[in-house]
Design an enzyme around this catalytic site. Structure first.
Site, PDB file in Angstrom:
ATOM      1  N   ARG A 116      25.724 128.910  28.092  1.00 16.53           N
ATOM      2  CA  ARG A 116      25.561 129.195  29.856  1.00 16.53           C
ATOM      3  C   ARG A 116      24.234 129.609  29.993  1.00 16.53           C
ATOM      4  O   ARG A 116      23.753 130.481  29.077  1.00 16.53           O
ATOM      5  CB  ARG A 116      26.657 130.121  29.898  1.00 16.53           C
ATOM      6  CG  ARG A 116      26.595 130.657  31.606  1.00 16.53           C
ATOM      7  CD  ARG A 116      27.146 129.394  32.206  1.00 16.53           C
ATOM      8  NE  ARG A 116      27.698 129.982  33.816  1.00 16.53           N
ATOM      9  CZ  ARG A 116      27.934 129.124  34.560  1.00 16.53           C
ATOM     10  NH1 ARG A 116      27.910 127.930  34.436  1.00 16.53           N
ATOM     11  NH2 ARG A 116      28.509 129.630  35.845  1.00 16.53           N
ATOM     12  N   THR A 418      28.427 118.662  38.093  1.00 18.38           N
ATOM     13  CA  THR A 418      28.639 118.661  36.490  1.00 18.38           C
ATOM     14  C   THR A 418      28.924 117.459  35.915  1.00 18.38           C
ATOM     15  O   THR A 418      29.558 116.570  36.600  1.00 18.38           O
ATOM     16  CB  THR A 418      29.701 119.755  36.346  1.00 18.38           C
ATOM     17  OG1 THR A 418      29.011 120.946  37.154  1.00 18.38           O
ATOM     18  CG2 THR A 418      29.846 120.171  34.843  1.00 18.38           C
ATOM     19  N   ASP A 460      26.229 130.906  41.052  1.00 16.71           N
ATOM     20  CA  ASP A 460      27.788 131.117  40.398  1.00 16.71           C
ATOM     21  C   ASP A 460      27.935 132.512  40.399  1.00 16.71           C
ATOM     22  O   ASP A 460      29.125 132.976  40.454  1.00 16.71           O
ATOM     23  CB  ASP A 460      27.976 130.295  39.317  1.00 16.71           C
ATOM     24  CG  ASP A 460      28.512 128.967  39.144  1.00 16.71           C
ATOM     25  OD1 ASP A 460      28.356 128.431  40.143  1.00 16.71           O
ATOM     26  OD2 ASP A 460      28.682 128.377  38.120  1.00 16.71           O
ATOM     27  N   SER A 481      31.791 130.912  35.131  1.00 17.16           N
ATOM     28  CA  SER A 481      31.579 129.599  34.952  1.00 17.16           C
ATOM     29  C   SER A 481      33.142 129.355  35.201  1.00 17.16           C
ATOM     30  O   SER A 481      34.326 129.838  34.975  1.00 17.16           O
ATOM     31  CB  SER A 481      31.322 128.927  33.924  1.00 17.16           C
ATOM     32  OG  SER A 481      31.361 127.391  33.759  1.00 17.16           O
ATOM     33  N   SER A 482      33.623 127.944  35.600  1.00 14.40           N
ATOM     34  CA  SER A 482      35.008 127.255  35.593  1.00 14.40           C
ATOM     35  C   SER A 482      35.034 126.413  34.560  1.00 14.40           C
ATOM     36  O   SER A 482      36.009 125.637  34.518  1.00 14.40           O
ATOM     37  CB  SER A 482      35.300 126.788  37.066  1.00 14.40           C
ATOM     38  OG  SER A 482      35.127 127.937  38.231  1.00 14.40           O
TER      39      SER A 482
END
Ligand code: GLU
Length: 612
Positions: A116, A418, A460, A481-482
């Site tokens: 990340r 993404t 985010d 994050s998801s």
């Protein structure tokens, strides 16, 4: 089983496994008769010897090529990701970050890499707030700016994955992508649309306009788009290793362009300067950590632990759904429970999940059966709860039906871009990898002469510096994050691998695809293709048009309000773009990509049995 027998049994079972009827022949790419042809693509493939699925046929072919030359799943995943950096430059690339989940056949174990992006060391907690008004700057202004750029983690992820489990050097793994960037790819409607969606802001950033708007327009469908600059960048990294990026010339260039985004004449966006420095780049490290794990219907579901909320939120929702026994419910009841479980787990995600280096995330309790059961009995079987539902108390002491604790809501600011890929090899290793530059087109800032966009991942974070918010901005922190790269084991062996893009809808897309496959009697391709809806603890349920047509009448009586998916920045009312694998008895693979969303994805196997 011998390969011949396996091929015969797979061919016989192909139509059943794919759920395709004669009318459902997989899409083949088309092009003008004398225009350069894009590679053919299939949304579904069955075969053996290894498999890859991604959103793009060039990238999938690169991965399959690596497997055919003897590479393993990790080599193929990195090569495919690097190729996506070429053909999906608005969603993936070395300017961004992601999460890599790996099952080692030798160790019978799932590993993860958290690659990340991080906040720069000098980023203040109120970096997104307009000091004059005390309110956050408009999201559209934050996105296209230096201030949204986090320290990229993608290249470090590739390097770490290859060093830990790969057989190729970084140089060899990214070489096919460098070649692809050099020779170019045929522009399809999706690439053109994504460029057009970004045209206004790309035109305001000099190197981005130069690269992605040649002659002032988005590249035309059917033309070849080359990115020589990216080819040279990949070659430089191949020669010098990741240090070319993290401490070499590229580092200085990235820091400079973030500090002073190169505005085109007449630019109207403020393009706030960012905080990224060469020191931030030099100290970037990926994190290796244990995956999340829940049991669902006798299966082991592995995902990404925080800083992503993917593993905890998908896992908690599955624990909430487990007592409901979806497979025994009618379709409307199953969908009602899916939507309610999503809302409950999103409430807990918002209240409890952030970067665990900075906030105390109760990961174990969020994933405990006791907490799941407590939340589960808060679902009224006949009625949708008023949203937002409050978070629960994952404190280790659970009642049959405990009341929820006080409200804590933070607006969701994730983008809808993404990309996800899956890869497996002949040895049975599996990769499920989601990577991103956040918004489609990231920060809109291309590193001049280097051919790649920088992320806007820091959007985010929550914009307001609320001390109660686990996702507030802090220096060196990873934004929540998801992304939900997932691997499912059955009796300790790989059974499914899947993931998706889509901002916070990633979580519901992975959950819905899992329940479609595991509980609702769908084959994997059917589970991927089925229309989607996403309930993220808001008053309305976001849904695709086909979902609304099929289920609105059935779900309205529960009180669910469906609204069309999509936002101002994207042209399609779609949710997610899944790439998935299923491991068939006897050693075969069923690879499944999207048949339609994002123009259709590409699934392939090394020794393909169907379609030939
Ligand atoms: N930045 C998002 C996340 O980390 C993903 C963005 C997207 O899928 O569009 O969850």
């Amino acid at each position: 089983m011998t390969p011949k027998k396996l091929a015969a049994s797979l061919t016989a079972g192909a139509l059943v496994l794919t759920g395709l009827t004669a009318g459902g022949v997989p899409a083949q790419a088309t092009a003008e008769s004398h225009a350069p042809k894009p590679p053919a693509k299939n949304a579904t493939a069955i075969g053996f010897g290894g498999a890859v699925a991604s959103v793009d046929p060039e990238a999938t072919n690169v991965g399959i090529g690596v497997l055919r030359r003897g590479g393993n799943a990790v080599d193929a995943a990195v090569a495919t990701a690097a190729a996506l950096g070429v053909t999906e430059p608005y969603s993936a690339g070395i300017g961004g970050g992601g999460y890599f989940v790996y099952y080692s056949a030798k160790n019978h174990k799932v590993y993860t890499i958290d690659g990340r992006e991080t906040a720069p060391a000098t980023m203040p907690g109120d970096a997104f707030v307009n000091k004059a008004t005390g309110t956050p700057y408009p999201f559209a202004e934050l996105v296209t700016s230096g201030v949204s750029v986090g320290v990229p983690g993608t290249l470090a992820t590739w390097d770490s994955a290859l060093k830990s489990w790969g057989s190729l050097s970084l140089k060899k793994a990214i070489k096919p992508a460098a070649d692809l960037a050099d020779r170019g790819f045929v522009v399809d409607q999706t690439f053109r649309n994504q460029t057009l969606d970004n045209k206004t802001r790309f035109a305001q950033v000099t190197p981005t306009a130069k690269l992605f708007l040649p002659g002032g327009d988005a590249p035309q469908v059917g033309t070849v788009f080359r990115n020589k600059e990216l080819a040279r960048t990949y070659e430089l990294i191949g020669k010098q290793g990741p240090s070319a990026f993290y401490s070499g010339p590229l580092a200085a260039e990235m820091a400079a362009v973030v500090k002073t985004p190169p505005k085109a004449p007449g630019a109207t966006l403020p393009m706030f300067p960012g905080y990224l420095t060469t020191a931030d780049l030099a100290k970037y490290k990926v994190l290796k950590q244990d995956p999340t794990k829940v049991r669902y219907d006798g299966l082991e579901v592995y995902g990404m632990a925080p800083s992503s909320s993917g593993g905890t939120t998908v896992g908690e929702a599955l624990n909430i759904l487990a007592p409901k026994k979806l497979s025994k419910l009618s379709t409307p009841d199953a969908l009602h429970n899916y939507l309610e479980a999503s809302a409950l787990s999103f409430a807990d995600r918002g209240r409890y999940v952030g970067d665990p280096k900075f906030v105390d995330v109760p990961t174990e309790e969020l994933l405990s059966k006791g907490f799941g059961a407590e939340r589960s009995c808060q679902i009224d079987p006949d009625k949708a709860a008023a949203k937002p539902v409050p978070p629960g108390s994952p404190d280790g002491s659970y009642d049959a039906c405990a009341p929820a604790v006080a409200k804590a809501e933070h607006p969701d600011t994730e983008g809808l871009s993404t990309t996800h890929l899956v890869a497996s090899d002949r040895w049975g290793n599996v990769v499920s990898y989601t990577l991103t530059i956040e918004q489609t087109g990231g920060s809109g800032i291309t590193v001049p002469g280097r051919g790649f966009l920088l992320n806007n991942e820091l959007t985010d974070f929550s914009a307001l510096p609320d001390p109660a918010d686990p996702n507030r901005i802090e220096p060196n922190k990873r934004p929540r994050s998801s992304m939900s790269p997932t691997i499912v084991l059955k009796h300790g062996k790989p059974f499914l691998a899947l993931g998706s893009p889509g901002g916070s809808t990633i979580i519901t897309t992975v959950l819905q695809t899992l329940t479609n496959r595991l509980d609702r009697g769908m084959t994997l391709p059917e589970a991927v293709a089925a229309p989607r809806a996403s309930q993220r603890n808001t008053a309305t349920v976001t849904a695709e048009p086909d979902f609304i047509t099929a289920y609105e009448d059935q779900l309205t009586p529960y009180g669910h309000k469906l609204v069309l998916a999509g936002d101002a920045l994207t042209s399609a009312a779609e949710i997610g773009a899944v790439a998935a694998l299923e491991f068939l008895p006897g050693g075969g693979y069923l690879a499944a990509a999207e048949p339609k969303r994002r123009g259709g994805g590409s699934a392939a196997t090394v020794h393909q049995v169907w379609p030939r």
